[in-house]
Design a protein around this motif. Structure first.
Motif, PDB file in Angstrom:
ATOM      1  N   ALA A 142     -32.805  -4.273  26.047  1.00 18.15           N
ATOM      2  CA  ALA A 142     -33.749  -4.662  24.999  1.00 18.15           C
ATOM      3  C   ALA A 142     -33.004  -4.702  23.664  1.00 18.15           C
ATOM      4  O   ALA A 142     -32.084  -3.914  23.435  1.00 18.15           O
ATOM      5  CB  ALA A 142     -34.903  -3.657  24.923  1.00 18.15           C
ATOM      6  N   MET A 143     -33.411  -5.622  22.796  1.00 18.60           N
ATOM      7  CA  MET A 143     -32.722  -5.827  21.521  1.00 18.60           C
ATOM      8  C   MET A 143     -33.666  -5.648  20.329  1.00 18.60           C
ATOM      9  O   MET A 143     -33.971  -6.598  19.596  1.00 18.60           O
ATOM     10  CB  MET A 143     -32.069  -7.211  21.496  1.00 18.60           C
ATOM     11  N   PRO A 144     -34.147  -4.426  20.112  1.00 17.06           N
ATOM     12  CA  PRO A 144     -35.013  -4.167  18.958  1.00 17.06           C
ATOM     13  C   PRO A 144     -34.201  -4.067  17.673  1.00 17.06           C
ATOM     14  O   PRO A 144     -32.958  -4.121  17.691  1.00 17.06           O
ATOM     15  CB  PRO A 144     -35.641  -2.815  19.311  1.00 17.06           C
ATOM     16  N   TYR A 145     -34.884  -3.913  16.547  1.00 18.64           N
ATOM     17  CA  TYR A 145     -34.203  -3.668  15.283  1.00 18.64           C
ATOM     18  C   TYR A 145     -33.621  -2.250  15.298  1.00 18.64           C
ATOM     19  O   TYR A 145     -34.117  -1.363  15.995  1.00 18.64           O
ATOM     20  CB  TYR A 145     -35.171  -3.798  14.113  1.00 18.64           C
ATOM     21  N   MET A 146     -32.579  -2.054  14.514  1.00 20.40           N
ATOM     22  CA  MET A 146     -31.959  -0.743  14.379  1.00 20.40           C
ATOM     23  C   MET A 146     -31.815  -0.422  12.900  1.00 20.40           C
ATOM     24  O   MET A 146     -31.458  -1.301  12.102  1.00 20.40           O
ATOM     25  CB  MET A 146     -30.574  -0.737  15.044  1.00 20.40           C
ATOM     26  N   VAL A 147     -32.097   0.819  12.544  1.00 22.12           N
ATOM     27  CA  VAL A 147     -31.963   1.227  11.145  1.00 22.12           C
ATOM     28  C   VAL A 147     -31.229   2.566  11.061  1.00 22.12           C
ATOM     29  O   VAL A 147     -31.237   3.360  12.003  1.00 22.12           O
ATOM     30  CB  VAL A 147     -33.329   1.369  10.439  1.00 22.12           C
ATOM     31  N   ASN A 148     -30.597   2.774   9.913  1.00 22.89           N
ATOM     32  CA  ASN A 148     -30.058   4.087   9.569  1.00 22.89           C
ATOM     33  C   ASN A 148     -31.151   4.825   8.814  1.00 22.89           C
ATOM     34  O   ASN A 148     -31.556   4.410   7.729  1.00 22.89           O
ATOM     35  CB  ASN A 148     -28.800   3.943   8.710  1.00 22.89           C
ATOM     36  N   THR A 149     -31.648   5.899   9.411  1.00 19.77           N
ATOM     37  CA  THR A 149     -32.817   6.578   8.872  1.00 19.77           C
ATOM     38  C   THR A 149     -32.532   7.350   7.585  1.00 19.77           C
ATOM     39  O   THR A 149     -33.464   7.750   6.883  1.00 19.77           O
ATOM     40  CB  THR A 149     -33.400   7.546   9.916  1.00 19.77           C
ATOM     41  N   ARG A 170     -29.233  -6.412   1.078  1.00 14.04           N
ATOM     42  CA  ARG A 170     -28.134  -7.293   0.706  1.00 14.04           C
ATOM     43  C   ARG A 170     -26.792  -6.596   0.986  1.00 14.04           C
ATOM     44  O   ARG A 170     -26.524  -5.494   0.507  1.00 14.04           O
ATOM     45  CB  ARG A 170     -28.221  -7.679  -0.766  1.00 14.04           C
ATOM     46  N   GLY A 171     -25.958  -7.249   1.771  1.00 15.94           N
ATOM     47  CA  GLY A 171     -24.638  -6.700   2.090  1.00 15.94           C
ATOM     48  C   GLY A 171     -24.666  -5.524   3.046  1.00 15.94           C
ATOM     49  O   GLY A 171     -23.615  -4.914   3.303  1.00 15.94           O
ATOM     50  N   LYS A 172     -25.835  -5.192   3.614  1.00 10.73           N
ATOM     51  CA  LYS A 172     -25.967  -4.000   4.447  1.00 10.73           C
ATOM     52  C   LYS A 172     -26.556  -4.292   5.826  1.00 10.73           C
ATOM     53  O   LYS A 172     -26.908  -3.365   6.548  1.00 10.73           O
ATOM     54  CB  LYS A 172     -26.820  -2.952   3.726  1.00 10.73           C
ATOM     55  N   ALA A 173     -26.680  -5.556   6.186  1.00 10.69           N
ATOM     56  CA  ALA A 173     -27.120  -5.939   7.535  1.00 10.69           C
ATOM     57  C   ALA A 173     -25.896  -6.389   8.320  1.00 10.69           C
ATOM     58  O   ALA A 173     -24.959  -6.973   7.768  1.00 10.69           O
ATOM     59  CB  ALA A 173     -28.149  -7.056   7.467  1.00 10.69           C
ATOM     60  N   VAL A 174     -25.904  -6.123   9.622  1.00 11.96           N
ATOM     61  CA  VAL A 174     -24.740  -6.473  10.432  1.00 11.96           C
ATOM     62  C   VAL A 174     -25.183  -6.952  11.807  1.00 11.96           C
ATOM     63  O   VAL A 174     -26.142  -6.443  12.386  1.00 11.96           O
ATOM     64  CB  VAL A 174     -23.785  -5.262  10.577  1.00 11.96           C
ATOM     65  N   THR A 175     -24.490  -7.968  12.320  1.00 16.13           N
ATOM     66  CA  THR A 175     -24.704  -8.452  13.682  1.00 16.13           C
ATOM     67  C   THR A 175     -23.360  -8.872  14.257  1.00 16.13           C
ATOM     68  O   THR A 175     -22.400  -9.111  13.524  1.00 16.13           O
ATOM     69  CB  THR A 175     -25.643  -9.679  13.751  1.00 16.13           C
ATOM     70  N   PRO A 176     -23.268  -8.983  15.580  1.00 20.63           N
ATOM     71  CA  PRO A 176     -22.114  -9.689  16.151  1.00 20.63           C
ATOM     72  C   PRO A 176     -22.136 -11.150  15.691  1.00 20.63           C
ATOM     73  O   PRO A 176     -23.168 -11.667  15.263  1.00 20.63           O
ATOM     74  CB  PRO A 176     -22.343  -9.571  17.657  1.00 20.63           C
ATOM     75  N   VAL A 221     -23.825   0.937  11.679  1.00 22.73           N
ATOM     76  CA  VAL A 221     -25.148   1.337  11.197  1.00 22.73           C
ATOM     77  C   VAL A 221     -25.276   2.860  11.229  1.00 22.73           C
ATOM     78  O   VAL A 221     -25.787   3.486  10.291  1.00 22.73           O
ATOM     79  CB  VAL A 221     -26.268   0.681  12.029  1.00 22.73           C
ATOM     80  N   ALA A 222     -24.789   3.467  12.290  1.00 24.06           N
ATOM     81  CA  ALA A 222     -24.860   4.930  12.408  1.00 24.06           C
ATOM     82  C   ALA A 222     -24.073   5.618  11.296  1.00 24.06           C
ATOM     83  O   ALA A 222     -24.468   6.684  10.803  1.00 24.06           O
ATOM     84  CB  ALA A 222     -24.351   5.371  13.767  1.00 24.06           C
ATOM     85  N   SER A 223     -22.954   5.011  10.890  1.00 22.58           N
ATOM     86  CA  SER A 223     -22.112   5.624   9.861  1.00 22.58           C
ATOM     87  C   SER A 223     -22.639   5.405   8.453  1.00 22.58           C
ATOM     88  O   SER A 223     -22.222   6.084   7.518  1.00 22.58           O
ATOM     89  CB  SER A 223     -20.689   5.056   9.948  1.00 22.58           C
ATOM     90  N   GLY A 224     -23.545   4.439   8.283  1.00 21.68           N
ATOM     91  CA  GLY A 224     -24.061   4.115   6.960  1.00 21.68           C
ATOM     92  C   GLY A 224     -23.280   3.017   6.262  1.00 21.68           C
ATOM     93  O   GLY A 224     -23.635   2.614   5.152  1.00 21.68           O
ATOM     94  N   GLN A 225     -22.221   2.524   6.901  1.00 22.93           N
ATOM     95  CA  GLN A 225     -21.491   1.393   6.341  1.00 22.93           C
ATOM     96  C   GLN A 225     -22.428   0.196   6.206  1.00 22.93           C
ATOM     97  O   GLN A 225     -22.399  -0.539   5.225  1.00 22.93           O
ATOM     98  CB  GLN A 225     -20.300   1.046   7.225  1.00 22.93           C
ATOM     99  N   ASN A 226     -23.248  -0.015   7.244  1.00 18.92           N
ATOM    100  CA  ASN A 226     -24.381  -0.935   7.194  1.00 18.92           C
ATOM    101  C   ASN A 226     -25.627  -0.111   7.485  1.00 18.92           C
ATOM    102  O   ASN A 226     -25.525   1.029   7.967  1.00 18.92           O
ATOM    103  CB  ASN A 226     -24.209  -2.054   8.209  1.00 18.92           C
ATOM    104  N   ILE A 227     -26.808  -0.667   7.213  1.00 24.55           N
ATOM    105  CA  ILE A 227     -28.002   0.166   7.373  1.00 24.55           C
ATOM    106  C   ILE A 227     -29.086  -0.464   8.244  1.00 24.55           C
ATOM    107  O   ILE A 227     -30.021   0.225   8.652  1.00 24.55           O
ATOM    108  CB  ILE A 227     -28.598   0.569   6.011  1.00 24.55           C
ATOM    109  N   VAL A 228     -28.958  -1.756   8.554  1.00 18.94           N
ATOM    110  CA  VAL A 228     -29.938  -2.405   9.432  1.00 18.94           C
ATOM    111  C   VAL A 228     -29.244  -3.419  10.335  1.00 18.94           C
ATOM    112  O   VAL A 228     -28.196  -3.979   9.991  1.00 18.94           O
ATOM    113  CB  VAL A 228     -31.061  -3.135   8.644  1.00 18.94           C
ATOM    114  N   ALA A 229     -29.854  -3.630  11.500  1.00 20.78           N
ATOM    115  CA  ALA A 229     -29.374  -4.655  12.440  1.00 20.78           C
ATOM    116  C   ALA A 229     -30.581  -5.309  13.083  1.00 20.78           C
ATOM    117  O   ALA A 229     -31.506  -4.621  13.521  1.00 20.78           O
ATOM    118  CB  ALA A 229     -28.477  -4.036  13.501  1.00 20.78           C
TER     119      ALA A 229
END
Length: 350
Positions: A142-149, A170-176, A221-229
């Motif tokens: 499954a491919m739900p959204y992911m966030v850094n809480t 802005r600048g904090k979303a990441v995808t393959p 995302v887990a590290s906080g480098q990005n915050i949403v996927a």
């Protein structure tokens, strides 16, 4: 046969042998005996390798005398290795478990796959298997959204693709890279079908980041480098969450969440066909299906703790159809690569 069964009971213990399988003991004993004469099983798997190495250890403990060899990597790289081996008639692997479902459709049409319906095959949802048993899902992705809480409050968790256009991301979303990862390409395809290519233009203006593969994406995302996927893999996020990392999955109530079966098959010219049957059948046992950290392809296995049955969510499940439309795939890859450029931020599977 009685002597054979007594030997097996002595080797693994009657309670363990009975618990290990949903097949009748006699049939399972015979298959194990035949597999043990082969002494090995080799397969290629797409995606993170560590979970499969852990599975292999459990299998080897349950079935002593069979050594499992795993080659992990990106599905769209490993499939080409198999194609070369098939072309040269020097197949090195018994089975493949890949994201690239189009490969299995093609290999079946070319006559390369072994039709095999292990115990539990009938319980697999029809959308997750080939009716002839040439290939079938090993788990639901499954491919739900992911966030850094730590960086995204519960009130700000995205609930639609439009939310990813907000300035706070802005600048904090990441995808393959969509042109490199077919599952991500499929997700973006559904987004632009619903919201138009104008959405993609706005998404790019919000300066998203791209990386090769979902493991690197979700670690960032887990590290906080990005915050949403927008396109995470549930069974990568959940182990991170269980380890105490500040991550969470969210199933949109507005947009359909993509789901697809991580699919496996055995090759007709497998060097170790009985060991392959034993392993692939073992993967379908309810105990193993419940241990994937995701939803089972079987309808009789409960969902992950705290979640509903997968079809209770708003989902889209046409991945195989998408992947077998080659002309559309080529066009979409070119179009999305125009947005992102080629792969430069290389990822991995470990």
């Amino acid at each position: 046969m009685l002597h054979l069964m007594l030997c097996l009971v002595a080797a693994v213990g009657l309670p363990g042998l009975l618990a290990a399988t949903s097949l009748p003991v006699r049939a399972q004993s015979q298959l194990y005996a035949e597999a043990r004469t082969e002494s090995a099983f080799a397969f290629y798997v797409g995606g993170p390798t560590a979970p499969w190495e852990a599975k292999a250890k459990i299998f080897e403990q349950r079935y002593p005398g069979i050594k499992v060899s795993i080659t992990g990597g990106f599905s769209n790289v490993l499939d080409k290795k198999i194609d070369e081996q098939l072309k040269d008639d020097k197949l090195e692997v018994d089975a493949a478990i890949f994201q690239t479902l189009q490969d299995f459709v093609r290999w079946k049409a070319q006559g390369h796959l072994l039709s095999y319906k292990p115990q539990g095959f009938d319980a697999i949802d029809a959308s997750f298997k080939d009716p002839d048993g040439a290939f079938y899902g090993t788990m639901v992705i499954a491919m739900p959204y992911m966030v850094n809480t730590e960086h995204v409050s519960s009130a700000d968790v995205p609930d639609s693709a439009l939310d990813f256009l907000k300035p706070q991301f802005r600048g904090k979303a990441v995808t393959p890279y969509p042109a490199d990862d077919d599952a991500t390409l499929w997700l973006f395809h559904h987004v632009v079908r619903k919201y138009g290519w104008d959405w993609m233009d706005k998404y790019m203006l919000n300066k998203p980041n791209f990386i090769q593969g979902h493991l690197g994406q979700q670690r960032s995302v887990a590290s906080g480098q990005n915050i949403v996927a927008i396109d995470s893999i549930f069974n990568i996020t959940e182990p991170m969450k269980q380890e105490g990392k500040p991550v969470a999955s969210h199933f949109s109530t507005v947009d359909a969440t993509p789901i697809w079966p991580l699919t496996g098959a055995i090759f007709k010219k497998a060097p170790h066909p009985n060991a392959a049957r034993l392993f692939m059948g073992w993967l379908l046992e309810p105990e193993q299906q419940a241990a994937t950290g995701s939803w089972s392809v079987r309808g009789d296995v409960p969902p992950p703790a705290g979640y509903k049955p997968i079809f209770s969510y708003k989902v889209v499940n046409d991945y195989r159809d998408f992947l077998t439309n080659e002309a559309q795939l080529i066009d979409l890859r070119k179009r999305f690569e125009h947005y992102t450029g080629p792969v430069v931020n290389v990822g991995g599977v470990r």
